[in-house]
Write a protein that holds these residues in place. Structure first.
Motif, short mmCIF file in Angstrom:
data_model
loop_
_atom_site.label_atom_id
_atom_site.label_comp_id
_atom_site.label_asym_id
_atom_site.label_seq_id
_atom_site.Cartn_x
_atom_site.Cartn_y
_atom_site.Cartn_z
N ILE A 258 23.35 -26.09 -4.50
CA ILE A 258 24.19 -25.47 -3.47
C ILE A 258 23.33 -24.99 -2.30
O ILE A 258 23.67 -25.20 -1.13
CB ILE A 258 25.00 -24.30 -4.07
N LYS B 279 29.94 -20.82 -1.21
CA LYS B 279 29.97 -21.85 -2.25
C LYS B 279 29.58 -21.29 -3.61
O LYS B 279 30.15 -21.67 -4.64
CB LYS B 279 29.07 -23.03 -1.87
N ASP C 299 32.52 -19.41 -4.95
CA ASP C 299 33.53 -20.33 -5.49
C ASP C 299 33.11 -20.84 -6.86
O ASP C 299 33.93 -20.92 -7.79
CB ASP C 299 33.71 -21.53 -4.54
#
Length: 810
Positions: A12, A90, A93
């Motif tokens: 990520i 991100k 999430d």
């Protein structure tokens, strides 16, 4: 609930360009030590470290320092506070979807080893259809019981079931008798190292040195393993079974492993090999032949659940001559046809035999020079391959291309990712799109597994050597035993496509990948056309082997390809002479300095005659020869040659050209060795200014020149000054190149001698012992540099004893 692993987080972070540009800020918010950030910056600037490696190191360091406090929530907050919006969102999430808040930096099972139970590592169950081999199993059992010979070698043709026999032996032997059993792959040096490292991880032993943080040598790792395992086994009446699979060449590390384990009376070593002369006279030999008639019939009936006619089963066994690998191929084929063919369960052995006879007649008409065993296996393989391509369409065709590719690689340790990269180079356009866009790689590999053509474990592919061999026979069918001079076989076309891909990317390959590149190159060597067309690649391959410290593999490769180039390009062609130069370098790297000197002298004079005295390859060879003469303490000869090379380069290049700078360095080295220190220092200082401005302050070249300046101080007896310089250089090299790098070891060597001259014998001794370990691992115990370090230890110890005796007398 499972924890989120560091690689998931790194993936990520790599997508956040802002974070990558300001990674130092990210390191600071993780409170990484300032000296660590400085080291990482240097490595990043020199492209030694990728962003993936950099971020991984920062996260591992952070999570190990904070322990359970290091959570996803904390990381998200830190990212938000410093405006790294994309990665924080991100990660948030990911945390929401997974329900995890913990970070795991571990890659191994942390459960403690239960030594009260049998401990198995890497030992798989034998195939369910295993039958027979009672005689051989009893031989192994008797050897274990008697304890007279602690080493057994199981030998037989590829596909006879050597590995399966060992697996069966482990599974049927009482856990009280086999307390520990581990399996390592001895096919090649790299796979051996990997197996031992994984075993150490399994036992929760560190694979790195606690001080240098570098990976331990396989022998050092094994010594630690023995130290851990031995007392647990000795507390019982059982044994430690150490299995080394597929040893077809006895290289140094295999001998050292056996030598290390043999003194332990409760350790029983089993080696599988296709050769009969492995450890001849030191081991008990067990030979494997084809299955007996009754066992072969039993194998087929046990494998095919749907009842078959007895006469058909016996006929199949007779046709396939009871060869285990051929029977396995046939059984896998029949079972697959019962699942997918129009006949369904009605597909019988008689149908298979009909197809086998058809393929057999086709092969016999080609008059291939194969043994009965190879011929039988080839026919069985052909039946399988043709049906796979016919019944599975595009996927079957890609699978066949993949099988052809794998037949040219080292049979073990082929990662699926590396396979995919190579496969894309040989596929037609339509099949290429299927892999790139439709992600068909997984079902393709699975198809080869279903038909018993390859095995896959943890995304690493292994192919049986006999399957490799008979697959290559298929790719050479147009050859008819005559080496082609153009691309008139499947094998030459595949190799050509691979070489086009390999050529510009040789220097991107890792150690494990280079093993497969070497295999491709050795197959290339069979074809005059390919050797001629790609005559520049061998030197590139050798250079990468040197960078990866694969000196032994490099020497063997250089010798083989010199002969090939000599026969195909002519003795005096540029590529042949360049490869002879490479042999001289390889002899130097493996410590054969006298032979290297002879080879350098021969090739340098040839180059002067056939390439010209001002050809750059001639000048490079002369420069390397000059350095070797210096290593042999032939200082006047070394300086004379360095002076000649410098003179010729000055006629070709402008001042400030990199080649002139290199020559200046050679001149400085010669002047220094002759005691002309002021002239040498002046030259070195000019070289260093250029290297800092062009290559960077912490580039390997600049650091090496600072080492040479420190060495000059040492030669002049300025031990206080040279000590300070050597200490700085050792620190820089450790940060940039690593503590285990040979260049770092060289600076440590001179620092240790420096400390000894200053009377600090204990510190000198500790440092020199580190040097010996690094050189033994990287160069071998017989290399002159290793021998010099060992001799230095003896001298330092003698001084230490003198000091102790003097202090006692006082």
């Amino acid at each position: 609930m499972s924890e989120l692993r560091v690689p998931q987080i790194v993936k990520i972070l790599l997508e956040d360009d802002t974070l990558l540009q300001d990674w130092v800020v990210f390191a600071e918010i993780l409170e990484a030590p300032s000296h660590r950030i400085t080291s990482l910056r240097k490595q990043r600037n020199l492209s030694i470290l990728t962003y993936h490696e950099l971020l991984r190191e920062l996260l591992l360091d952070w999570s190990s320092r904070l322990g359970k406090v290091a959570t996803i929530s904390l990381l998200v907050n830190l990212l938000k506070e410093n405006h790294f919006v994309q990665s924080s969102e991100k990660l948030e999430d990911l945390q929401t979807i997974s329900g995890n808040n913990c970070i795991s930096s571990s890659f191994v099972n942390q459960n403690a080893i239960n030594w009260d139970k049998q401990v198995l590592f890497g030992v798989q169950h034998p195939v369910r259809s295993f039958v027979g081999r009672e005689k051989e199993l009893k031989e192994l059992d008797d050897l274990l019981t008697d304890g007279i010979s602690p080493l057994a070698v199981i030998s037989g043709l590829g596909g006879m079931g050597k590995s399966e026999l060992v697996k069966k032996f482990v599974m049927i032997t009482s856990p009280e008798r086999i307390r520990v059993a581990n399996w390592v792959n001895g096919d090649a040096f790299e796979t051996l190292i990997s197996s031992i490292e994984e075993f150490a991880k399994f036992l929760h032993l560190p694979i790195t040195d606690p001080w240098t943080k570098k990976v331990l040598s396989p022998i050092a790792l094994l010594e630690n393993i023995v130290t851990l395992v031995k007392p647990h086994v000795e507390s019982t009446s059982g044994f430690w079974l150490f299995i080394i699979d597929n040893v077809d060449n006895v290289y140094q590390e295999i001998e050292l492993i056996v030598k290390l384990l043999l003194p332990f009376r409760q350790c029983f070593i089993i080696i599988t090999s296709r050769r009969r002369d492995i450890f001849l006279g030191e081991s008990e030999f067990i030979g494997l032949q084809e299955l007996g008639d009754a066992d072969a019939v039993k194998f087929v009936n046990k494998s095919i659940r749907i009842p078959q006619l007895d006469d058909d089963v016996k006929k199949l066994c007779k046709v396939l001559q009871n060869f285990p690998l051929a029977l396995s191929q046939a059984v896998a084929f029949i079972k697959q046809q019962q699942r997918i063919s129009l006949q369904g369960e009605g597909y019988r052995i008689s149908h298979y035999l009909a197809e086998y006879n058809t393929k057999g007649k086709q092969l016999l008409s080609q008059k291939l020079q194969l043994s009965d065993y190879e011929n039988t296996t080839l026919i069985a393989l052909n039946v399988t391959i043709e049906k796979m391509r016919k019944d599975h369409g595009r996927c079957g065709n890609i699978a066949y291309y993949l099988l052809e590719l794998v037949s040219l690689l080292n049979p073990d340790g082929i990662t699926v990712k590396h396979l995919e990269n190579l496969l894309l180079q040989i596929l037609p356009v339509d099949l290429y799109q299927a892999i790139k866009q439709d992600n068909e790689m997984t079902p393709v590999v699975q198809l080869l597994v279903i038909y018993s053509l390859v095995k896959v474990n943890n995304f690493v592919v292994t192919i049986h050597r006999m399957v490799q061999k008979v697959t290559r026979v298929r790719t050479q069918e147009e050859e008819n035993g005559v080496p082609p001079v153009q691309l008139n076989t499947r094998e030459t076309k595949i190799l050509n496509d691979l070489l086009i891909h390999v050529n510009p990317k040789v220097n991107k390959n890792t150690k494990s990948e280079m093993i497969h590149i070497l295999s491709i190159m050795y197959h290339t060597g069979k074809y005059v056309y390919l050797v001629r067309t790609y005559s520049t690649i061998p030197n590139k391959v050798y250079n990468q082997l040197v960078i990866l410290s694969m000196f032994r593999e490099g020497y063997e490769f250089a010798v083989k390809f010199f002969t090939l180039l000599q026969n195909t390009m002519g003795e005096h062609s540029f590529d042949t002479l360049a490869m002879q130069h490479t042999i001289a370098r390889s002899l130097e790297h493996v410590g054969e300095w006298d032979k290297s000197s002879q080879t350098y002298e021969q090739v340098y004079h040839k180059m002067v005659k056939y390439l010209g005295k001002r050809h750059e390859e001639t000048l490079v060879a002369g420069s390397n020869f000059s350095f070797l003469l210096w290593s042999l303490d032939k200082f006047e000869e070394s300086f004379a040659l360095a002076k000649l090379i410098h003179k010729e380069r000055c006629k070709i290049y402008e001042p400030g050209n990199e080649n002139i700078i290199t020559s200046n360095k050679g001149m400085a080295m010669g002047l220094q060795s002759l005691g002309r220190h002021d002239e040498a220092r002046s030259l070195y200082e000019d070289v260093l200014k250029w290297e800092i401005s062009v290559k960077g302050e912490f580039s390997p070249r600049a650091v090496a020149t600072r080492h040479n300046l420190a060495y000059g101080q040492f030669l002049q007896g300025n031990y206080v000054g040279s000590r300070k310089q050597f200490e700085t250089i050792v620190k820089e090299q450790g940060e940039v190149m690593g503590e285990m790098h040979l260049s770092t070891a060289t600076s440590k060597y001179w620092l240790a001698l420096n400390l000894s001259e200053l009377g600090e014998q204990e510190e000198a001794l500790n440092l020199m012992e580190e040097v010996v370990k690094v050189r033994e691992k990287g160069l071998g115990d017989k290399h002159p540099y290793t021998v010099k370090a060992v001799d230095a230890i003896a001298k330092i110890k003698a001084k230490l004893c003198e000091e102790i005796e003097l202090n006692n007398n006082n």
